[in-house]
Design a protein around this motif. Sequence first.
Motif, PDB file in Angstrom:
ATOM      1  N   MET A   1     -14.963 -28.617 -13.653  1.00  0.00           N
ATOM      2  CA  MET A   1     -14.176 -29.202 -15.344  1.00  0.00           C
ATOM      3  C   MET A   1     -14.645 -28.433 -15.726  1.00  0.00           C
ATOM      4  O   MET A   1     -16.040 -28.990 -15.628  1.00  0.00           O
ATOM      5  CB  MET A   1     -13.737 -30.232 -15.158  1.00  0.00           C
ATOM      6  N   ALA A   2     -14.044 -28.023 -16.772  1.00  0.00           N
ATOM      7  CA  ALA A   2     -14.825 -27.675 -18.396  1.00  0.00           C
ATOM      8  C   ALA A   2     -15.620 -28.486 -19.460  1.00  0.00           C
ATOM      9  O   ALA A   2     -14.799 -29.378 -19.375  1.00  0.00           O
ATOM     10  CB  ALA A   2     -13.883 -26.311 -18.592  1.00  0.00           C
ATOM     11  N   LYS A   3     -16.047 -28.575 -19.843  1.00  0.00           N
ATOM     12  CA  LYS A   3     -16.872 -29.648 -20.648  1.00  0.00           C
ATOM     13  C   LYS A   3     -17.204 -28.393 -21.713  1.00  0.00           C
ATOM     14  O   LYS A   3     -17.490 -27.413 -21.621  1.00  0.00           O
ATOM     15  CB  LYS A   3     -17.935 -30.352 -20.630  1.00  0.00           C
ATOM     16  N   PHE A   4     -16.722 -28.960 -23.236  1.00  0.00           N
ATOM     17  CA  PHE A   4     -16.465 -28.825 -24.523  1.00  0.00           C
ATOM     18  C   PHE A   4     -17.697 -29.223 -25.051  1.00  0.00           C
ATOM     19  O   PHE A   4     -17.635 -30.580 -25.127  1.00  0.00           O
ATOM     20  CB  PHE A   4     -16.115 -27.904 -25.248  1.00  0.00           C
ATOM     21  N   MET A   5     -18.842 -28.327 -26.330  1.00  0.00           N
ATOM     22  CA  MET A   5     -19.771 -28.553 -26.785  1.00  0.00           C
ATOM     23  C   MET A   5     -19.605 -28.220 -28.151  1.00  0.00           C
ATOM     24  O   MET A   5     -19.266 -27.219 -28.064  1.00  0.00           O
ATOM     25  CB  MET A   5     -21.314 -29.152 -26.779  1.00  0.00           C
ATOM     26  N   ASP A   6     -20.386 -29.107 -29.284  1.00  0.00           N
ATOM     27  CA  ASP A   6     -19.574 -27.425 -30.173  1.00  0.00           C
ATOM     28  C   ASP A   6     -21.289 -26.942 -30.939  1.00  0.00           C
ATOM     29  O   ASP A   6     -21.381 -25.730 -31.944  1.00  0.00           O
ATOM     30  CB  ASP A   6     -19.288 -28.725 -32.172  1.00  0.00           C
ATOM     31  N   ARG A   7     -22.334 -27.583 -29.817  1.00  0.00           N
ATOM     32  CA  ARG A   7     -23.438 -26.547 -30.130  1.00  0.00           C
ATOM     33  C   ARG A   7     -24.316 -26.889 -28.866  1.00  0.00           C
ATOM     34  O   ARG A   7     -24.030 -27.504 -27.595  1.00  0.00           O
ATOM     35  CB  ARG A   7     -24.471 -27.633 -31.231  1.00  0.00           C
ATOM     36  N   LEU A   8     -25.397 -26.124 -28.462  1.00  0.00           N
ATOM     37  CA  LEU A   8     -26.100 -25.558 -27.558  1.00  0.00           C
ATOM     38  C   LEU A   8     -27.541 -27.105 -27.439  1.00  0.00           C
ATOM     39  O   LEU A   8     -27.804 -27.505 -28.891  1.00  0.00           O
ATOM     40  CB  LEU A   8     -26.867 -24.416 -27.105  1.00  0.00           C
ATOM     41  N   ASP A   9     -27.341 -27.944 -25.845  1.00  0.00           N
ATOM     42  CA  ASP A   9     -28.617 -28.092 -26.014  1.00  0.00           C
ATOM     43  C   ASP A   9     -29.803 -27.977 -25.415  1.00  0.00           C
ATOM     44  O   ASP A   9     -29.786 -26.421 -24.974  1.00  0.00           O
ATOM     45  CB  ASP A   9     -28.150 -30.076 -25.319  1.00  0.00           C
ATOM     46  N   ASP A  10     -30.868 -29.065 -25.372  1.00  0.00           N
ATOM     47  CA  ASP A  10     -32.012 -28.439 -25.501  1.00  0.00           C
ATOM     48  C   ASP A  10     -31.879 -27.545 -23.228  1.00  0.00           C
ATOM     49  O   ASP A  10     -32.514 -26.672 -23.011  1.00  0.00           O
ATOM     50  CB  ASP A  10     -33.238 -29.078 -24.709  1.00  0.00           C
ATOM     51  N   ARG A  11     -30.935 -28.432 -22.055  1.00  0.00           N
ATOM     52  CA  ARG A  11     -30.614 -27.761 -20.966  1.00  0.00           C
ATOM     53  C   ARG A  11     -30.389 -26.542 -20.738  1.00  0.00           C
ATOM     54  O   ARG A  11     -30.766 -25.531 -20.147  1.00  0.00           O
ATOM     55  CB  ARG A  11     -29.799 -29.256 -20.369  1.00  0.00           C
ATOM     56  N   LEU A  12     -29.177 -26.320 -22.364  1.00  0.00           N
ATOM     57  CA  LEU A  12     -28.438 -25.005 -21.912  1.00  0.00           C
ATOM     58  C   LEU A  12     -29.430 -23.865 -22.359  1.00  0.00           C
ATOM     59  O   LEU A  12     -28.950 -23.097 -22.713  1.00  0.00           O
ATOM     60  CB  LEU A  12     -27.045 -25.031 -22.414  1.00  0.00           C
ATOM     61  N   MET A  13     -29.841 -24.359 -23.984  1.00  0.00           N
ATOM     62  CA  MET A  13     -31.493 -23.473 -23.824  1.00  0.00           C
ATOM     63  C   MET A  13     -32.397 -23.425 -22.393  1.00  0.00           C
ATOM     64  O   MET A  13     -32.430 -21.617 -23.237  1.00  0.00           O
ATOM     65  CB  MET A  13     -31.585 -23.756 -25.479  1.00  0.00           C
ATOM     66  N   ALA A  14     -33.198 -24.200 -21.959  1.00  0.00           N
ATOM     67  CA  ALA A  14     -33.361 -23.241 -20.946  1.00  0.00           C
ATOM     68  C   ALA A  14     -32.405 -22.472 -20.091  1.00  0.00           C
ATOM     69  O   ALA A  14     -33.326 -21.623 -19.661  1.00  0.00           O
ATOM     70  CB  ALA A  14     -34.346 -24.765 -20.599  1.00  0.00           C
ATOM     71  N   PHE A  15     -31.268 -22.967 -19.776  1.00  0.00           N
ATOM     72  CA  PHE A  15     -30.566 -22.428 -19.002  1.00  0.00           C
ATOM     73  C   PHE A  15     -30.609 -20.852 -19.603  1.00  0.00           C
ATOM     74  O   PHE A  15     -30.401 -19.962 -18.357  1.00  0.00           O
ATOM     75  CB  PHE A  15     -29.730 -22.876 -18.538  1.00  0.00           C
ATOM     76  N   ILE A  16     -30.306 -20.355 -20.725  1.00  0.00           N
ATOM     77  CA  ILE A  16     -30.237 -19.218 -21.301  1.00  0.00           C
ATOM     78  C   ILE A  16     -31.415 -18.506 -21.267  1.00  0.00           C
ATOM     79  O   ILE A  16     -31.668 -17.507 -20.590  1.00  0.00           O
ATOM     80  CB  ILE A  16     -29.353 -19.841 -22.911  1.00  0.00           C
ATOM     81  N   ALA A  17     -32.548 -18.998 -21.077  1.00  0.00           N
ATOM     82  CA  ALA A  17     -33.550 -18.614 -21.827  1.00  0.00           C
ATOM     83  C   ALA A  17     -34.574 -17.836 -20.472  1.00  0.00           C
ATOM     84  O   ALA A  17     -34.796 -16.663 -19.741  1.00  0.00           O
ATOM     85  CB  ALA A  17     -34.743 -19.345 -22.443  1.00  0.00           C
ATOM     86  N   ALA A  18     -33.446 -18.763 -19.128  1.00  0.00           N
ATOM     87  CA  ALA A  18     -33.897 -18.398 -18.144  1.00  0.00           C
ATOM     88  C   ALA A  18     -33.217 -17.141 -17.097  1.00  0.00           C
ATOM     89  O   ALA A  18     -32.847 -16.702 -16.004  1.00  0.00           O
ATOM     90  CB  ALA A  18     -33.899 -19.102 -16.184  1.00  0.00           C
ATOM     91  N   GLN A  19     -31.915 -16.788 -17.706  1.00  0.00           N
ATOM     92  CA  GLN A  19     -31.016 -15.515 -17.427  1.00  0.00           C
ATOM     93  C   GLN A  19     -31.231 -14.542 -17.326  1.00  0.00           C
ATOM     94  O   GLN A  19     -31.992 -14.148 -18.493  1.00  0.00           O
ATOM     95  CB  GLN A  19     -29.648 -16.154 -18.046  1.00  0.00           C
ATOM     96  N   ARG A  20     -31.292 -13.737 -16.369  1.00  0.00           N
ATOM     97  CA  ARG A  20     -31.629 -11.572 -16.790  1.00  0.00           C
ATOM     98  C   ARG A  20     -30.121 -11.510 -16.820  1.00  0.00           C
ATOM     99  O   ARG A  20     -30.873  -9.795 -17.879  1.00  0.00           O
ATOM    100  CB  ARG A  20     -31.758 -11.437 -15.735  1.00  0.00           C
ATOM    101  N   MET A  21     -28.934 -11.951 -17.086  1.00  0.00           N
ATOM    102  CA  MET A  21     -27.921 -10.592 -17.474  1.00  0.00           C
ATOM    103  C   MET A  21     -27.260 -11.858 -18.550  1.00  0.00           C
ATOM    104  O   MET A  21     -27.292 -12.690 -18.041  1.00  0.00           O
ATOM    105  CB  MET A  21     -27.700 -10.491 -16.155  1.00  0.00           C
ATOM    106  N   PHE A  22     -25.976 -11.181 -19.208  1.00  0.00           N
ATOM    107  CA  PHE A  22     -25.082 -12.323 -19.802  1.00  0.00           C
ATOM    108  C   PHE A  22     -24.041 -11.187 -20.492  1.00  0.00           C
ATOM    109  O   PHE A  22     -24.192  -9.661 -20.359  1.00  0.00           O
ATOM    110  CB  PHE A  22     -26.186 -12.986 -21.450  1.00  0.00           C
ATOM    111  N   PHE A  23     -23.163 -11.431 -20.873  1.00  0.00           N
ATOM    112  CA  PHE A  23     -21.643 -10.843 -20.814  1.00  0.00           C
ATOM    113  C   PHE A  23     -20.989 -10.512 -22.498  1.00  0.00           C
ATOM    114  O   PHE A  23     -21.764 -12.151 -22.871  1.00  0.00           O
ATOM    115  CB  PHE A  23     -20.430 -11.601 -20.030  1.00  0.00           C
ATOM    116  N   VAL A  24     -21.457  -9.882 -22.843  1.00  0.00           N
ATOM    117  CA  VAL A  24     -20.008  -9.993 -24.421  1.00  0.00           C
ATOM    118  C   VAL A  24     -19.203  -9.917 -24.668  1.00  0.00           C
ATOM    119  O   VAL A  24     -18.266  -8.493 -23.852  1.00  0.00           O
ATOM    120  CB  VAL A  24     -21.100  -9.538 -25.198  1.00  0.00           C
TER     121      VAL A  24
END
Length: 177
Positions: A1-24
Amino acid sequence: MAKFMDRLDDRLMAFIAAQRMFFVGTAPNHGRVNLSPKGLNTFLVLSPQRAGYLDLTGSGNETAAHLRDNGRLTFMFCAFEGAPLILRLYGTGQVVRPADEGWLALRPSFGDTIPGERQIILLHIESVQTSCGFGVPLYTHEGERQQLIDWAVKKGEDGVRAYQADRNARSIDGLPA
């Protein structure tokens, strides 16, 4: 199920930092939707509501043209390793070019100079969405492709600027970039 927030939290910032690819993802008011894969460790979270990437010269400049048209921008990250997750960042985009006022203050945040740098694409985050990612396949990262950087080095700064003027000034739909 999709979940919406209004900002990134520490867990999501760590997830982004670990990714080697993203889409625009962008779309003009009238014309083609653009979805571009990116890599080369160019993405940076600047704050819980601001992120962006160092954009390198490529075959087109759709993102800049679409942002000029309406400002809508989406970044998407998928977990290709480890626990499944899809993360989308939605908001208003901004293009910062080397001649722009904010470049000198912003550019050092993105690390060492990379041949072929064109602009920084910033996102002012309005909403963040996570979803399961159960259907995203597992992939093993083998490394970064070097062809884009090698191409820019071979062209040289003047050659890259000439290429940008010739091939990156308009979108495929004719919008100014």
